[in-house]
Write a protein that holds these residues in place. Structure first.
Motif, PDB file in Angstrom:
ATOM      1  N   THR A  51     138.047  -6.231 -23.773  1.00 37.34           N
ATOM      2  CA  THR A  51     138.220  -6.939 -25.379  1.00 37.34           C
ATOM      3  C   THR A  51     139.449  -6.838 -25.942  1.00 37.34           C
ATOM      4  OG1 THR A  51     136.281  -6.198 -26.669  1.00 37.34           O
ATOM      5  CG2 THR A  51     135.747  -7.881 -25.193  1.00 37.34           C
ATOM      6  N   SER A  52     139.965  -7.772 -26.673  1.00 43.53           N
ATOM      7  CA  SER A  52     141.036  -8.133 -27.519  1.00 43.53           C
ATOM      8  C   SER A  52     140.528  -6.478 -28.528  1.00 43.53           C
ATOM      9  CB  SER A  52     140.333  -8.896 -29.035  1.00 43.53           C
ATOM     10  OG  SER A  52     139.734  -9.071 -29.576  1.00 43.53           O
ATOM     11  N   ALA A  53     140.306  -6.039 -28.350  1.00 45.99           N
ATOM     12  CA  ALA A  53     140.305  -4.054 -29.014  1.00 45.99           C
ATOM     13  C   ALA A  53     141.171  -3.717 -29.124  1.00 45.99           C
ATOM     14  CB  ALA A  53     139.069  -3.776 -29.322  1.00 45.99           C
ATOM     15  N   PHE A  54     141.283  -3.941 -27.336  1.00 44.41           N
ATOM     16  CA  PHE A  54     142.089  -2.731 -26.389  1.00 44.41           C
ATOM     17  C   PHE A  54     143.706  -3.039 -26.693  1.00 44.41           C
ATOM     18  CE2 PHE A  54     143.849  -1.165 -22.413  1.00 44.41           C
ATOM     19  CZ  PHE A  54     143.870   0.253 -23.011  1.00 44.41           C
ATOM     20  N   GLY A  55     144.331  -1.779 -27.108  1.00 45.50           N
ATOM     21  CA  GLY A  55     146.162  -2.068 -26.918  1.00 45.50           C
ATOM     22  C   GLY A  55     146.820  -2.180 -27.909  1.00 45.50           C
ATOM     23  N   MET A  56     146.304  -2.592 -28.855  1.00 45.42           N
ATOM     24  CA  MET A  56     146.824  -2.194 -30.423  1.00 45.42           C
ATOM     25  C   MET A  56     147.560  -0.714 -30.661  1.00 45.42           C
ATOM     26  SD  MET A  56     145.790  -3.572 -34.097  1.00 45.42           S
ATOM     27  CE  MET A  56     145.901  -5.099 -33.752  1.00 45.42           C
ATOM     28  N   GLY A  57     149.154  -1.083 -30.482  1.00 49.44           N
ATOM     29  CA  GLY A  57     149.392   0.162 -30.861  1.00 49.44           C
ATOM     30  C   GLY A  57     149.620   1.380 -29.485  1.00 49.44           C
ATOM     31  N   ILE A  58     149.185   0.540 -28.758  1.00 50.30           N
ATOM     32  CA  ILE A  58     148.920   2.487 -27.203  1.00 50.30           C
ATOM     33  C   ILE A  58     150.470   2.277 -27.032  1.00 50.30           C
ATOM     34  CG2 ILE A  58     148.367   2.315 -25.017  1.00 50.30           C
ATOM     35  CD1 ILE A  58     145.744   2.184 -27.571  1.00 50.30           C
ATOM     36  N   ASN A  59     150.605   3.475 -26.605  1.00 48.93           N
ATOM     37  CA  ASN A  59     152.115   3.291 -26.890  1.00 48.93           C
ATOM     38  C   ASN A  59     151.985   3.948 -25.197  1.00 48.93           C
ATOM     39  OD1 ASN A  59     154.936   4.421 -26.682  1.00 48.93           O
ATOM     40  ND2 ASN A  59     154.502   5.998 -27.256  1.00 48.93           N
ATOM     41  N   LYS A  60     151.684   2.989 -24.301  1.00 43.03           N
ATOM     42  CA  LYS A  60     152.209   3.430 -22.710  1.00 43.03           C
ATOM     43  C   LYS A  60     152.728   2.139 -22.365  1.00 43.03           C
ATOM     44  CE  LYS A  60     150.033   2.270 -18.439  1.00 43.03           C
ATOM     45  NZ  LYS A  60     150.296   3.427 -17.788  1.00 43.03           N
ATOM     46  N   LYS A  61     154.279   2.719 -22.107  1.00 45.17           N
ATOM     47  CA  LYS A  61     155.588   2.068 -21.507  1.00 45.17           C
ATOM     48  C   LYS A  61     155.848   1.751 -20.430  1.00 45.17           C
ATOM     49  CE  LYS A  61     158.105   4.540 -25.017  1.00 45.17           C
ATOM     50  NZ  LYS A  61     157.706   3.931 -26.151  1.00 45.17           N
ATOM     51  N   ASN A  62     154.733   1.637 -19.191  1.00 46.22           N
ATOM     52  CA  ASN A  62     155.252   0.877 -18.208  1.00 46.22           C
ATOM     53  C   ASN A  62     154.486  -0.037 -17.998  1.00 46.22           C
ATOM     54  OD1 ASN A  62     152.554   2.829 -17.705  1.00 46.22           O
ATOM     55  ND2 ASN A  62     153.305   3.274 -15.385  1.00 46.22           N
ATOM     56  N   ILE A  63     152.969  -0.415 -18.750  1.00 44.89           N
ATOM     57  CA  ILE A  63     152.108  -1.680 -18.366  1.00 44.89           C
ATOM     58  C   ILE A  63     152.785  -3.216 -17.557  1.00 44.89           C
ATOM     59  CG2 ILE A  63     150.688  -3.545 -18.775  1.00 44.89           C
ATOM     60  CD1 ILE A  63     149.574  -1.439 -21.611  1.00 44.89           C
ATOM     61  N   ARG A  64     152.298  -2.969 -15.913  1.00 37.08           N
ATOM     62  CA  ARG A  64     153.128  -3.752 -15.865  1.00 37.08           C
ATOM     63  C   ARG A  64     152.909  -5.541 -15.646  1.00 37.08           C
ATOM     64  NH1 ARG A  64     157.407  -1.040 -15.764  1.00 37.08           N
ATOM     65  NH2 ARG A  64     157.173  -2.433 -17.108  1.00 37.08           N
ATOM     66  N   THR A  65     151.807  -5.924 -15.995  1.00 40.37           N
ATOM     67  CA  THR A  65     151.199  -7.273 -16.270  1.00 40.37           C
ATOM     68  C   THR A  65     149.746  -7.236 -16.880  1.00 40.37           C
ATOM     69  OG1 THR A  65     151.504  -6.884 -13.934  1.00 40.37           O
ATOM     70  CG2 THR A  65     149.345  -8.783 -14.738  1.00 40.37           C
ATOM     71  N   ILE A  66     149.623  -8.346 -18.115  1.00 44.77           N
ATOM     72  CA  ILE A  66     148.993  -8.768 -18.989  1.00 44.77           C
ATOM     73  C   ILE A  66     148.218  -9.862 -18.100  1.00 44.77           C
ATOM     74  CG2 ILE A  66     147.899  -9.672 -21.215  1.00 44.77           C
ATOM     75  CD1 ILE A  66     149.073  -6.741 -20.817  1.00 44.77           C
TER      76      ILE A  66
END
Length: 455
Positions: free
Chosen positions: A281-296
């Motif tokens: 849900t929208s709670a996930f991801g804010m400020g997560i310092n993972k640089k190699n996310i390729r697809t949302i």
């Protein structure tokens, strides 16, 4: 004391600042109160961290999510910078150890909810802060899609620390939100807007009937690389994740009904590439310092353009090619409007509160905070305006989902055609690599130990 260039190089490992960072930090070094607008992944954190270290200061950093503050504390500790966070998931022993030694830290992270407690006020009233940092500052606005009412009380904190410099940061704001932030904080903030279109994120809309969306995910995931799949419904989030697991894909789910330990395990597994995707849900991801996310991928239509820009901005933080895909179907809008009705505060709620009629605790606290800032008549008008604004925000997503012209122009302040959306450039299929490592069972324990150890 080290000069700024030396701190930047020796502590952070950077040889120079990006253009947006440079202007913000120069103003901060001159003592200006600032509202900095930077795109997700553009390096907002450095814009307050460097000014604090430049003066060997101490910052109270107010941030909305535990995962966000813990991620930033872990990164600062990795850089040998003294930082700590205070939140409700700490056990009593950890909290006592931290509170006894607060004066040792350059950066103290907490939530606005914690700051509103009597315990917090008694603790921080005896401390000196050179800086008050308000991260994700759009949460202060009643117009924001993820408004947090306790942000409305921050003016009291700023009045108490009238000599402290204020640095507010966000990637998500329009003119009304910017006005709200300045007005409600009761500080004259210099606004610096360095948001730009994320041209490494290719924008796509895929019309898909609800009954075929899982099948579409199974087609997309083999070439998606590390991915986040966003849902409006926690139940659908769980159900789809189970279907994907049954088909051999490696991923986990993340939402508010999970325990703190469960959510941290998901975050760490994704961060360390032991899973490919997270259904969230929208709670996930804010400020997560993972640089190699390729697809949302958005399984459901989000509640606003604000929310969509924030969430797709988590892709490609390394600057490499990435993609954002909206699986669009008109039925999703029923879900969006249903949640608006369930979540919104109504005039009837306000009437019940004034008459002493029983309301859920969350709504009672919400109204209590709002009435500390607004009169009843003003609040009634705000509730009506907010409802209209949120319905219009959903309608803007309808325009995006059915767009016949440039998608970028609807997300950013952008004119003409772009080079990173399917309307302007045609369909682009990407083949992103996915490397899933072996999971280490001690990961969570090691992380917690490193986060709260005292060095």
């Amino acid at each position: 004391m080290m000069k700024q260039e030396q701190i930047l190089s020796d502590v952070f490992g950077f040889e120079g600042l990006r253009s947006g960072q440079k202007e913000i930090i120069e103003l901060a070094n001159r003592g200006c109160d600032i509202l900095a607008l930077l795109s997700t992944g553009a390096g907002k954190s450095l814009c307050y961290q460097l000014p604090v270290l430049n003066v060997n200061g101490r910052a109270l950093v107010i941030t909305p999510l535990v995962s966000l503050m813990e991620d930033q504390v872990a990164e600062l500790k990795r850089l040998k910078i003294k930082a700590v966070c205070i939140h409700s998931h700490l056990d009593i022993r950890e909290k006592r150890m931290i509170l006894r030694q607060l004066n040792r830290y350059h950066f103290i992270f907490c939530s606005p909810e914690w700051l509103a407690t009597d315990r917090a006020r008694s603790i921080i009233s005896n401390m000196q802060f050179t800086h008050i940092v308000i991260d994700e500052a759009h949460c202060i606005s009643e117009w924001g899609y993820d408004f947090r009412p306790h942000y409305l009380l921050l003016n009291e904190l700023l009045d108490y620390y009238s000599e402290a410099q204020v640095i507010a940061l966000t990637a998500t704001a329009n003119d009304k939100t910017i006005h709200d932030i300045q007005h409600l904080l009761n500080r004259r903030l210099t606004v610096i807007d360095h948001r730009t279109a994320r041209d490494n994120i290719f924008l796509k809309v895929m019309p898909v009937h609800t009954s075929h969306k899982v099948e579409k995910l199974m087609q997309l995931l083999p070439a998606s690389g590390p991915a986040i799949i966003y849902f409006s419904s926690k139940k659908m989030c769980d159900d789809v994740q189970q279907q994907l697991l049954s088909s051999g894909f490696k991923g986990m789910t993340y939402h508010a009904d999970m325990s703190y330990e469960e959510r941290m395990s998901v975050q760490l597994s994704f961060q360390n590439d032991t899973i490919q995707f997270v259904c969230a849900t929208s709670a996930f991801g804010m400020g997560i310092n993972k640089k190699n996310i390729r697809t949302i991928i958005h399984y459901h239509v989000p509640k606003s353009i604000f929310q969509y820009v924030q969430e797709i901005g988590r892709a490609g933080r390394d600057g490499e090619q990435s993609q954002a895909i909206l699986l669009y179907h008109p039925e999703d809008l029923n879900i969006a409007f249903k949640f608006l009705e369930e979540d919104r505060l109504t005039e009837e709620d306000l009437k019940f509160y004034k008459e002493g009629v029983q309301l859920p605790d969350e709504k009672k606290e919400f109204i209590h905070i709002l009435l500390r800032r607004f009169s009843v008549s003003v609040l009634r008008q705000l509730l009506n305006d907010e409802t209209a604004a949120k319905y219009n925000a959903v309608k803007a997503m309808i325009n995006y989902g059915t767009a016949k012209h440039c998608l970028s122009s609807q997300l950013y302040d952008y004119e003409g055609t772009c080079e990173h959306c399917e309307v302007c450039q045609g369909t682009h299929d990407f083949e992103f690599k996915t490397i899933v490592k072996e999971k280490r069972s001690v990961l969570f324990e090691e992380y917690i130990n490193s986060l709260f150890k005292f060095d």
